[in-house]
Scaffold this motif. Structure first.
Motif, PDB file in Angstrom:
ATOM      1  N   THR A  74      -3.593  11.222  17.715  1.00  0.00           N
ATOM      2  CA  THR A  74      -3.166  10.036  17.808  1.00  0.00           C
ATOM      3  C   THR A  74      -3.194   9.174  16.533  1.00  0.00           C
ATOM      4  N   GLY A  75      -2.330   7.877  16.410  1.00  0.00           N
ATOM      5  CA  GLY A  75      -2.710   7.294  15.211  1.00  0.00           C
ATOM      6  C   GLY A  75      -1.472   7.307  14.176  1.00  0.00           C
TER       7      GLY A  75
ATOM      8  N   LYS B 160       0.770  -1.108   0.106  1.00  0.00           N
ATOM      9  CA  LYS B 160       0.076  -0.041   0.012  1.00  0.00           C
ATOM     10  C   LYS B 160       1.016   1.253  -0.081  1.00  0.00           C
ATOM     11  N   LEU B 161       0.598   2.012  -0.977  1.00  0.00           N
ATOM     12  CA  LEU B 161       1.430   3.251  -0.928  1.00  0.00           C
ATOM     13  C   LEU B 161       1.225   4.184   0.286  1.00  0.00           C
ATOM     14  N   LEU B 162      -0.081   4.634   0.520  1.00  0.00           N
ATOM     15  CA  LEU B 162      -0.526   5.356   1.635  1.00  0.00           C
ATOM     16  C   LEU B 162      -1.198   4.572   2.474  1.00  0.00           C
ATOM     17  N   ALA B 163      -1.196   4.510   3.917  1.00  0.00           N
ATOM     18  CA  ALA B 163      -1.866   3.898   4.803  1.00  0.00           C
ATOM     19  C   ALA B 163      -2.185   4.790   5.900  1.00  0.00           C
TER      20      ALA B 163
ATOM     21  N   GLY C 261       5.367   2.310   3.567  1.00  0.00           N
ATOM     22  CA  GLY C 261       5.625   1.728   4.734  1.00  0.00           C
ATOM     23  C   GLY C 261       6.509   2.498   5.814  1.00  0.00           C
ATOM     24  N   MET C 262       6.850   3.911   5.479  1.00  0.00           N
ATOM     25  CA  MET C 262       7.381   4.827   6.628  1.00  0.00           C
ATOM     26  C   MET C 262       6.607   5.779   7.274  1.00  0.00           C
ATOM     27  N   ASP C 263       6.635   5.965   8.510  1.00  0.00           N
ATOM     28  CA  ASP C 263       5.644   6.873   9.415  1.00  0.00           C
ATOM     29  C   ASP C 263       5.843   8.241   9.099  1.00  0.00           C
ATOM     30  N   ILE C 264       5.125   8.967   8.469  1.00  0.00           N
ATOM     31  CA  ILE C 264       5.250  10.449   8.053  1.00  0.00           C
ATOM     32  C   ILE C 264       4.632  11.238   9.153  1.00  0.00           C
ATOM     33  N   ALA C 265       3.980  10.792  10.019  1.00  0.00           N
ATOM     34  CA  ALA C 265       3.080  11.746  11.098  1.00  0.00           C
ATOM     35  C   ALA C 265       4.248  12.625  11.896  1.00  0.00           C
TER      36      ALA C 265
ATOM     37  N   GLY D   9       1.136  17.109   6.388  1.00  0.00           N
ATOM     38  CA  GLY D   9       1.986  17.435   7.290  1.00  0.00           C
ATOM     39  C   GLY D   9       1.464  19.003   7.705  1.00  0.00           C
ATOM     40  N   VAL D  10       0.516  19.563   6.929  1.00  0.00           N
ATOM     41  CA  VAL D  10       0.064  20.876   7.745  1.00  0.00           C
ATOM     42  C   VAL D  10      -0.535  20.753   8.937  1.00  0.00           C
TER      43      VAL D  10
END
Length: 575
Positions: free
Chosen positions: A381-382, A326-329, A388-392, A375-376
């Protein structure tokens, strides 16, 4: 050295006045860039003149340095002070920014008058004049060539800077930094660059002033002078390079005329110069609210920018070595504003080469979800994962660098910039030229490739005939398409479109759908928010439905079309 008057027969007084206009124009030129282009108001530019003037005065009188040798040090001191003050100031917004510059402008004025090394309130006198080949440049009819040579040089370098990748990023600041950051522009860094550049021009003016007048006191570097410099930039035309010269000339000549005429009319015991000066300036601004220079420039036809020729294509983004399924999750994404939950434990995914729609009634949390992905807005949480990389928590610039581009629910284009330049902003991260190379015109190859890429994307979305028009002159639907072209210029892996079909006519919607299908066929993924259900149902592979921030349904268009919860959210019940 023999005097060489600018115009034969012009008296020394007039030549001196012209030199003073040049000194003021250098400071106003920096403010044109800072305030008119970058959107940052400063009342403290006179203090940077003081840094340049006092630095050269101390070095040339106390330590015997040549005036020419002091220039790099004067600029270094002015620039270093600007970095320190800029780091404290440019992050402010609204009215806090000008108030901040006002505060340190007043503080530095009093500091100049209390330091012993600077002569306290008496200042420093006996400053040596400029000298060339053993000849002192004392005669104003000679030194004005130096002043105006530097003014012309600074104006040329500034024009080069604005006509570049860095210049577009600076111009994007005035209309808000959100759109710029979404395409990789470091807004804080750009603001600091503009702030320091304006300070360097002011420091250069102060360096010249010290060796022309040969005496330095704190008086010319106070807050009143700072306000006058800002008047010059605004009166000439905020954002207009030649307006700096026009504004400096108007204010300097007007002040000189009032100081001569009013005492003769009302007597020397009545001080009305400041009152009349203020009234006349307000009157001029009422007549020419955009400044004087745009009215002068309107007297001759504007030269349009030529359509950029084809240039070698920019490097394309390389595919991930180990692509995730999955590209985005999104996994349990929650965003709370105090007691209000805007996004409530939302989870969904976007696969590679897939078009996914995020739909729901107004206020369902769709745009907030977009902001969480880009990222704005920060998650409460979440998790948000891309490849596959967390970008939060990652800033918008870093998310853009990963290959996520977006449009906005409310169009965010710079209306004064052409369609071509707006789209070229999207390719900002794909260029490499910096400030110095832009000013020296060493960026032409890089610039040609960026503009050629912007041209290709504009032609791709069918707006070639509008390429050189101001973006603000286009209809709303066309502006939305320009935003799509700008997003494509980033060479994204994932394209986020916020209501892209709003304002488009039927044929335009068909063309947009065809474009999105071609992007999908090329392997690009698309996540879109849209209220036109006919457009969504005929285009998407997968639909996610939100209501009051909560996901209520998910699946292919055929299943969503008959889902009772979706019908309840949209229509109030199953008819």
């Amino acid at each position: 050295m023999a005097a060489l008057p600018l115009i034969p027969g012009v008296p020394v007084f007039a030549i001196t006045l012209i030199g003073n206009i040049g000194l003021a124009a250098l400071v106003a030129l920096g403010l044109v860039l800072l305030t008119g282009v970058g959107g940052m108001t400063s009342f403290g530019q006179a203090a940077f003149c003081g840094f340049g003037a006092y630095t050269t005065a101390v070095l040339s009188t106390t330590y015997g340095w040549s005036p020419w040798a002091t220039l790099p040090v004067a600029l270094l001191v002015s620039g270093s002070a600007a970095v320190v003050l800029g780091l404290l100031t440019v992050r402010l917004s609204g009215h806090f920014l000008p108030l901040g510059t006002l505060a340190w402008g007043i503080s530095l004025y009093y500091l100049f008058g209390t330091l012993d090394i600077l002569g306290r309130h008496d200042g420093i006198s006996g400053i040596p004049p400029f000298s060339i080949a053993g000849h002192d440049l004392i005669d104003p009819r000679t030194v004005h060539y130096l002043i105006w040579g530097l003014v012309i040089g600074a104006a040329i370098l500034t024009m080069h800077l604005l006509d570049s990748r860095v210049g577009r990023a600076i111009r994007a600041l005035r209309r808000g930094q959100l759109a710029g950051e979404s395409f990789g522009i470091d807004a804080a860094r750009m603001k600091l660059i503009v702030f320091v550049y304006a300070a360097l021009l002011a420091g250069l003016s102060g360096w010249l002033y010290a060796h022309v007048t040969r005496t330095v006191t704190q008086t010319p570097f106070g807050i009143n002078a700072g306000i006058e410099y800002l008047f010059m930039a605004v009166l000439g035309g905020a954002g207009q390079i030649f307006g700096a010269v026009v504004g400096a000339g108007l204010v300097t000549v007007l002040k000189e005329a009032l100081q001569r005429v009013l005492p003769q009319v009302f007597g020397h015991g009545v001080q009305l110069e400041a009152v009349v000066f203020g009234i006349l300036l307000v009157g001029l601004l009422q007549v020419a609210r955009e400044g004087v220079w745009p009215h002068i420039a309107a007297l001759w036809p504007a030269r349009g920018r030529p359509v950029p020729p084809d240039a070698p294509a920019l490097a394309r983004r390389s595919a991930s070595a180990a692509p995730a399924e999955k590209l985005l999750a999104l996994d349990g994404a929650v965003k709370k504003y105090g007691g209000l939950t805007a996004v409530n434990a939302v989870s969904f995914a976007v696969g590679r080469g897939e078009i996914v729609a995020l739909i729901g009634p107004n206020g369902a949390g769709k745009s907030t979800t977009f902001n969480l992905i880009t990222g704005v807005t920060r998650l409460t949480t979440g998790a948000v994962r891309f490849e596959g990389m967390d970008i939060a928590g990652a800033p918008p610039q870093e998310i853009a660098r990963l290959g996520i581009a977006r449009t906005f629910q409310h169009v965010k284009l710079n209306p004064e910039m052409s369609v071509l330049e707006n789209v070229a902003l999207g390719a900002h991260l794909r260029g490499h030229a910096g400030v110095l190379s832009s000013m020296l015109r060493l960026d032409r190859r890089d610039e040609a490739r960026l503009l050629a890429e912007a041209r290709r994307q504009i032609e791709r979305v069918g707006l070639a005939e509008h390429m050189l028009k101001p973006a603000g002159s286009l209809a709303l639907g066309q502006q939305r398409v320009v935003e799509i072209a700008r997003a494509l210029a980033l060479d994204p892996v994932l394209l986020l479109l916020d209501e892209p079909a709003a304002g488009l006519r039927h044929k335009e919607k068909e063309a947009l759908a065809a474009l999105l299908r071609s992007l999908r066929a090329q392997g690009m993924s698309v996540l879109l928010v849209e209220h036109d259900m006919g457009f969504v149902m005929g285009l998407t592979d997968h639909i996610v439905v939100l209501d009051f921030g909560t996901k209520i349904a998910e699946g292919p268009p055929a299943a969503i079309k008959t889902n009772p919860q979706v019908l309840e959210a949209y229509l109030g019940g199953v008819a």
